[in-house]
Every structure is written in C-alpha cells, then in structure tokens.
Design a protein around this motif. Structure first.
Motif, PDB file in Angstrom:
ATOM      1  N   PRO B 246       0.783  -1.196   0.077  1.00 40.13           N
ATOM      2  CA  PRO B 246       0.200  -0.061  -0.188  1.00 40.13           C
ATOM      3  C   PRO B 246       1.030   1.352  -0.005  1.00 40.13           C
ATOM      4  O   PRO B 246       2.007   1.263   0.489  1.00 40.13           O
ATOM      5  N   ASP B 247       0.232   2.224  -0.604  1.00 41.86           N
ATOM      6  CA  ASP B 247       0.874   3.560  -0.348  1.00 41.86           C
ATOM      7  C   ASP B 247       0.071   4.473   0.539  1.00 41.86           C
ATOM      8  O   ASP B 247       0.396   5.656   0.691  1.00 41.86           O
ATOM      9  N   GLY B 248      -0.679   3.675   1.107  1.00 45.43           N
ATOM     10  CA  GLY B 248      -1.587   4.624   2.128  1.00 45.43           C
ATOM     11  C   GLY B 248      -2.077   3.748   3.413  1.00 45.43           C
ATOM     12  O   GLY B 248      -2.242   2.568   3.003  1.00 45.43           O
ATOM     13  N   LEU B 249      -2.478   4.203   4.438  1.00 43.22           N
ATOM     14  CA  LEU B 249      -2.902   3.389   5.631  1.00 43.22           C
ATOM     15  C   LEU B 249      -3.788   4.267   6.629  1.00 43.22           C
ATOM     16  O   LEU B 249      -3.428   5.400   6.854  1.00 43.22           O
ATOM     17  N   PHE B 250      -4.994   3.644   6.701  1.00 43.64           N
ATOM     18  CA  PHE B 250      -5.928   4.494   7.577  1.00 43.64           C
ATOM     19  C   PHE B 250      -6.025   3.424   8.768  1.00 43.64           C
ATOM     20  O   PHE B 250      -6.573   2.320   8.575  1.00 43.64           O
ATOM     21  N   SER B 251      -5.565   3.755   9.987  1.00 45.53           N
ATOM     22  CA  SER B 251      -5.667   2.923  10.993  1.00 45.53           C
ATOM     23  C   SER B 251      -7.016   3.318  11.903  1.00 45.53           C
ATOM     24  O   SER B 251      -6.866   4.734  12.293  1.00 45.53           O
ATOM     25  N   ALA B 257      -1.420   2.592  14.319  1.00 49.68           N
ATOM     26  CA  ALA B 257      -0.769   3.731  13.428  1.00 49.68           C
ATOM     27  C   ALA B 257       0.538   3.801  13.952  1.00 49.68           C
ATOM     28  O   ALA B 257       1.699   3.760  13.066  1.00 49.68           O
ATOM     29  N   VAL B 258       0.790   4.240  15.039  1.00 52.90           N
ATOM     30  CA  VAL B 258       2.101   4.413  15.563  1.00 52.90           C
ATOM     31  C   VAL B 258       3.043   3.119  15.247  1.00 52.90           C
ATOM     32  O   VAL B 258       4.263   3.107  14.897  1.00 52.90           O
ATOM     33  N   LYS B 270       9.665   5.091   3.456  1.00 49.31           N
ATOM     34  CA  LYS B 270       9.393   6.737   3.626  1.00 49.31           C
ATOM     35  C   LYS B 270       7.957   7.218   3.762  1.00 49.31           C
ATOM     36  O   LYS B 270       6.824   6.816   3.064  1.00 49.31           O
ATOM     37  N   ILE B 271       7.782   8.050   5.009  1.00 53.21           N
ATOM     38  CA  ILE B 271       6.544   8.294   5.196  1.00 53.21           C
ATOM     39  C   ILE B 271       6.547  10.024   5.222  1.00 53.21           C
ATOM     40  O   ILE B 271       7.249  10.569   5.974  1.00 53.21           O
ATOM     41  N   PRO B 272       5.528  10.721   4.727  1.00 51.12           N
ATOM     42  CA  PRO B 272       4.595  10.035   3.699  1.00 51.12           C
ATOM     43  C   PRO B 272       4.663   9.539   2.169  1.00 51.12           C
ATOM     44  O   PRO B 272       3.687   9.205   1.831  1.00 51.12           O
ATOM     45  N   ALA B 276       1.483   6.939   3.318  1.00 52.16           N
ATOM     46  CA  ALA B 276       0.660   7.959   3.852  1.00 52.16           C
ATOM     47  C   ALA B 276       0.018   7.560   4.865  1.00 52.16           C
ATOM     48  O   ALA B 276      -0.741   6.444   4.689  1.00 52.16           O
ATOM     49  N   VAL B 277       0.024   8.011   6.128  1.00 49.28           N
ATOM     50  CA  VAL B 277      -0.790   7.220   7.255  1.00 49.28           C
ATOM     51  C   VAL B 277      -1.246   8.115   8.203  1.00 49.28           C
ATOM     52  O   VAL B 277      -1.210   9.311   8.420  1.00 49.28           O
ATOM     53  N   ILE B 278      -2.737   7.649   8.513  1.00 47.44           N
ATOM     54  CA  ILE B 278      -3.505   8.546   9.380  1.00 47.44           C
ATOM     55  C   ILE B 278      -4.383   7.545  10.450  1.00 47.44           C
ATOM     56  O   ILE B 278      -4.542   6.287   9.914  1.00 47.44           O
ATOM     57  N   GLY B 279      -4.217   7.807  11.738  1.00 50.68           N
ATOM     58  CA  GLY B 279      -4.849   7.319  12.479  1.00 50.68           C
ATOM     59  C   GLY B 279      -6.146   7.752  13.215  1.00 50.68           C
ATOM     60  O   GLY B 279      -6.836   8.249  12.545  1.00 50.68           O
ATOM     61  N   PHE B 280      -6.514   7.323  14.469  1.00 46.67           N
ATOM     62  CA  PHE B 280      -7.686   7.794  15.029  1.00 46.67           C
ATOM     63  C   PHE B 280      -7.596   8.112  16.505  1.00 46.67           C
ATOM     64  O   PHE B 280      -7.008   7.123  17.044  1.00 46.67           O
TER      65      PHE B 280
END
Lengths: 354, 354
Positions: B246-251, B257-258, B270-272, B276-280
């Motif tokens: 993947p090139d993106g992650l929604f946790s 996510a961490v 490499k991020i992002p 690219a990562v987004i958490g909650f």
DNA sequence: ACCATTCAAACAATCGATTGCTTTATAGAA
DNA sequence: TTCTATAAAGCAATCGATTGTTTGAATGGT
C-alpha cells in the motif's frame, strides 16, 4: 413507567416461611444457619431475582464496601494506570471505587473530601493536589477510623498509610546515569518543592552531583509549576540561551522532558551527544519520541493494588487510626537513546520499539 | 480507638427543640419551613459539625446521587479523559462517580453491572467491552427507570441514550484525505467488526474508496482484535510483504498506526512519500511520533460531560425508560506530517510540536 | 428418663434520613 | 367576634438489611 418492585429479604422470608434475620444470615453464609437451609434460601433468592441492597446494608452496619480515591487528575498515564490497578484489586475484594479529582486545587480537595465523607466510604486513597499543604480535611476520616492511604504525592505531617516510591534514590540514580555518560553540566527540571516527589527527586539530583564533585549551578535548576510539555519547551529555550549551556538534563517528568527534546531538535542540538536527557514516569510517549527517552519507571498499577491492600488489612487488624506504615516500591532507570552516549552498550532497535 | 459519635438530625432536633422532620426539611431548604428557622438550623448544624448521611438518604428516598460508569479500561488517553469529563460534570451537579472496568470481557461486564445495580446507582454510563454482543445485563436498570447512557461503543439493539461521534463520516473523511494526497492503494487497520465504532469507520473507508472508483483490495484490510501497537507492527510487516504493497494506511486507532510507522521506518519506507498514514483518536503520542501522525480527534471530555447531562435531564423530564436519544458529536481530521505529501500546504514546525 | 449442651432459627431494635398526613398557630375575611 | 385559609412544624411510618439476645428443638451423656 412503573418500576418493578424490588425483591427484599422480607419477600424471601414470606415466601420461604423463615424470618428475615434467617434470610439475611443465610445469604451471608452465617454459621448459625443450617447448610440445607442456606442452600434452599439461596436457591429461591436466585430464582426470584433477589439482589442485595447494599445501601441498606451500609446504613445498618455502618460499613461501606466503597473506597474513595482522590487525585489531582485522573487522565495522566500514571494516574489512570494506578487507578486501574485500584479498581481491579478493589473489585476482587468486593469493593467499589468512587473517583474524584481536585484539578490540583486545594479547595476542590477539601470539597471532595466532604463529599466522600458524606457518602460514608470505607477507605480513602489520596494523591495530593499540588496546592495542598494543609491536611486538616483528612482528620474527619481518621476520627471515624476510616483508613487513609496516601499514594505517590503524600503529606509530611499526617499519620497514616503511605505507598510511595523512593524518589530520592530514583533522582540520584537518574542523575548518576547522566554523570556516567560523561555529562558535567546537568540541568534539572524540578516541580513544586513542597510536593514530596519533586522535592526528593531534586535532593537526589543534588546529592548525585555532589558525590561526583560537580559544582551545582543554580542557573541549571529550573522550577516548573506544572511540569507540562509546554513548560518544558520554554525552559529548554531558556537553557539554550545561557552561556554555559548544559550537556545533560534530568527532568522530573516525561512530559517536560519531551518538550525539551522537541526544542533541542528544533535548535539543532544533538541528543544525546550534545545533550543527554532523562525523564521520569515512563509514559507511553517516552518510547515513541525520537530519540526514545530514557526515564525512570514507576510501578503505577502495583501502587494502586498495594493501596487497596493496606485498606483491607486495616479492617482486619483494626489497629486503630494511629498507624503509620510506609510501603516503598522500587523504581527502575530505563536507558534509551536520549541518554546513551557510549555506543558499546547501544540498545537494539527492537527494544526501543516495543 | 473510639470513634467519635456522628451528629445526626436527631441530635440537632434535641439541641434546637425541633422535630427531626423539621430539621431535615430545613437542611434541604424546603419551602414549608420558615426562613428564620432554616437560617437558625443551618447555623447550628454547621457549628456542631453535622454532615448528612447520604447512605441513609439514599435508602429512604430510593434515589442515589451516585453515577456508575463502566468501560473496558480506564487507562487509555481517550477513556481517562472522557471519565475526567464525567467526573467534573458530575461533581458540579452534586453527584459521585463509581468506576468499573471490564477489561474488554463480557463476563466482567455482567458482574460489574450486578455490583453497580446492588449499590443502587442513580444512573449509568457505559462503553461496551469488545466481547459484548448481548445487552441483557442492562435490562435491570431500565426496569427500575435508571437512565443508561451508552457512550462511544454502543449497542445496536438497546433503547436508551447514546453519545457518539459520527464514525462513518470520520472514516470517510480520513480515507478521502489519503485519496486527496494521491494514494491509490489504501490499507485499513480495522477493529472487531461487531463493535460499532470500528464497523462504521470501516464502512466510511470502503465508501470513500468506492466514491473515488478505487477497487477494494481485501488483502489491504486487516482485522486487529485489540488494535494495540504490537498488532499494528505485526500487521505492517505483513503489508510490506505483499506484492502490491500500500501507499496509504488508515488505522482505526493511533496505537496501531504508531506501530505501523515504527515498522515502516525500520524498513526504510518513507512516510508520507511512500506511505501516507492517518490514525484515529489524537492520542498524545500522535503529535510526538516522527513523523507526527495525522489523525481524527475525538471530543472525549465533552462526550463525558454530555453523558452526565443526559442523565440529569432524564430525572427532570421523567419520560420513562423507553427514551432513545442519540447525541452525535463532530470529529475533526487533523493533518500532520505522516500524511501530508503536498509540500505547498506543509505544516509549520511549531504546530507539530505543541 | 433427666439435665446439660449445642445447634437453628426467631424476635426486635437499630442505622439516619425522608415524607404523607395531621396538628397547631397565625392572619385575614366576613 | 367567629370562621376559614394559609403557613409552620410535628407525628410516625418507612426504606432494607444487620445483629445481640432469646427461644426452641435436637442431641448426647450418664
């Protein structure tokens, strides 16, 4: 909406043709009731959906299976974990836990003490507000022989149970660690000095320096009223401006230490090479911040569990309210990358992650 | 140790030559008592150190100024903050708060419900355990018209108050954000799907992909039973091994996510730029981890305050126990460095720190 | 067969406040 | 002055369980 009528021991008594006292004793497995009778009564109690009214029990017996807990704020990693330990241990012993927070204010603490007293708690666990210096509001509990356990932030002058860590030794060892890494100009973020934990940590810091014949530089010791991350950033900025800026920092908590690290990075100060940092508490952020933060770990959950233990023991032994017993727990210096200069003992990456 | 005798309304009655009922009413500012009488009685009550026995009051009136709260665990940033909000708001209204934690286990939840019922609480605030699918153990409260407020993790099939966030919209927007950043292969860390919050977040994720005509790749959707940091690291390792990584992650939470970020960094991803990562949740670690973690913020404290509000309102309106009212709160997508690819809107460093 | 033990269960007071109903006192109306 | 309306305060039952003291029955020893 009509409320369903409660089933009481009187209903059971009528149903079973026993007296209420027999019912009560049977439900509590009292020895003066025959075994078959107990079985029978408990069976019917279950069938009818009987639920004991602990309010009534508390009133009559003047004992309550509820324990009060007063802290400054419940939403810090340390406190919420400690409280979690309290709750787990309390539940095992059949106790409930009422929480209350002072938000660090003395007046709130007094008000909370009144409220908890009015609800006739069976024991009290307290970690003092920063502001608190007087302890008169705890006397009322002592007068009724309600055990009080002070935990972590404890008063000097009040006779009761205490569950604490050895803040002096921890402060000493944390500072010693920085010295061992070759630091000679070690700064300290200190909290309010009338709070025992900060006071002792600072004492440990001072003594460690003295032992290594490092002169104490008052400019390097900064008092942070709330020890917040923000105060940590501010203090770090100040430290970087002085002539003789530090090569080591012992912060009395992790939040302020993290603040310092962020500023140091922002200003291009290399950690740990140019500034070795160690914090206190082992908050979750400590292992996440980069470089990962060395710190002193606090057995938070265990402190909570032991506090409950003291209260339960008190009821058993009934030594009266003048007991004063100190339970002191060990801490552990956790070395991570923020302070580890000597590469020959470097820490594997995995440890830093998990 | 002799316990000091309590001062009761009977003592006051004797002292002042009034009847106990008059004393009681005077202390509660009842209108049928003369103003001067009230003044007089309250004055003497203070002087003699009278403290109401709320246990006795609860028993007689069958109302309790205590509110129970059941959560999975109190020591998470989100929950401890929510509870902190509950406690502050409850105190203002003269209520106490009893806590209990299920540790995510259904059986504990049932046991806790019994214990809280037995202590005759005046209201209940609940966030369900992961395991919980049945809600029978909450019926007993409803039958006695004790208001129940479900908060955050709520049941589908139980009629009562709910205080929640719009998890669907939040999941949708978080995913949309990644799409806007140019991600086309977006992974999702999903929690147990019978838990409403995780279920809805995933739905939002799926619909956002669909809306942008991105085909859903089942391999990129990973169910994490506890959504812990450790599970996040594990899942990330798995993701990096598949062909079409993947090139993106929604946790669905920050902890996992961490974990993913740590692994990605370890593996040189490499991020992002490459992921690219987004958490909650916007846990404290989110702003500390490097790169700082984009996330969805939860109004935890406000949720706690509103929960109390529902309970207080319920007593006033006495609509009966069949009310079902949903309070839905807004969330906010917080964009930090872990997902911000487009340099033209880069975030100033300061914001990332504080 | 009689008295002493022991065991089971009942009686009744009690914890401290609340509250519907009644009584007493006061004021106002007629 | 007498009667009624109103305000102020008292009476007594009640909430549901606990517990010290008694009563009653059963067991056992001699």
């Amino acid at each position: 909406m009509k409320r369903k009528k409660e089933v009481t021991i009187y209903d059971l008594a009528k149903e079973l043709n026993y007296s209420p006292s027999t019912i009560s004793r049977a439900l509590n497995n009292h020895k003066s009731i025959g075994k078959k009778t107990i079985k029978e009564i408990q069976k019917v109690a279950n069938e009818l959906g009987y639920r004991p009214n602990s309010v009534a029990a508390s009133l009559r017996s003047n004992k309550s299976k509820t324990i009060g807990i007063m802290v400054a704020r419940i939403n810090s990693p340390f406190m919420s974990t400690l409280i979690s330990g309290v709750e787990d241990a309390a539940k095992k012993a059949g106790y409930n836990v009422i929480i209350s927070q002072s938000n660090e204010l003395y007046d709130n603490e007094v008000t909370n003490a009144k409220a908890l007293y009015d609800s006739r708690i069976g024991g009290l666990i307290v970690s003092l507000a920063m502001e608190t210096t007087s302890t008169d509001h705890f006397r009322q509990f002592q007068e009724k022989d309600i055990p009080i356990v002070f935990v972590d932030r404890v008063p000097k002058d009040f006779n009761s149970y205490r569950v604490i860590i050895d803040n002096y030794a921890a402060g000493f060892r944390a500072t010693k660690h920085l010295i061992d890494q070759g630091c000679t100009k070690i700064a300290h973020f200190a909290g309010s000095q009338h709070v025992n934990v900060y006071n002792m940590r600072k004492k440990g810091y001072l003594d460690a320096l003295e032992e290594s014949n490092i002169k104490i530089d008052p400019e390097l010791v900064i008092n942070l009223p709330t020890m917040s991350l923000e105060e940590g950033t501010e203090a770090m900025r100040k430290l970087l401006k002085i002539d003789n800026s530090p090569d080591g920092l012992f912060s009395a908590n992790d939040a302020a230490a993290v603040g310092a690290i962020l500023v140091a990075k922002e200003e291009g100060v290399k950690i740990p090479e140019e500034l070795a940092v160690i914090g206190f508490n082992d908050d979750p952020v400590a292992s996440i911040v980069e470089p990962s933060l060395s710190t002193v770990s606090h057995p938070a959950r265990k402190m909570g569990e032991l506090s409950i233990q003291r209260i339960l023991d008190h009821s058993k032994t009934s030594l009266g309210s003048s007991v004063s017993e100190i339970t002191m727990l060990d801490t552990e210096v956790i070395i991570r990358n923020s302070s580890l200069k000597k590469t020959n003992e470097s820490i594997p990456v995995k440890k830093a992650i998990v």
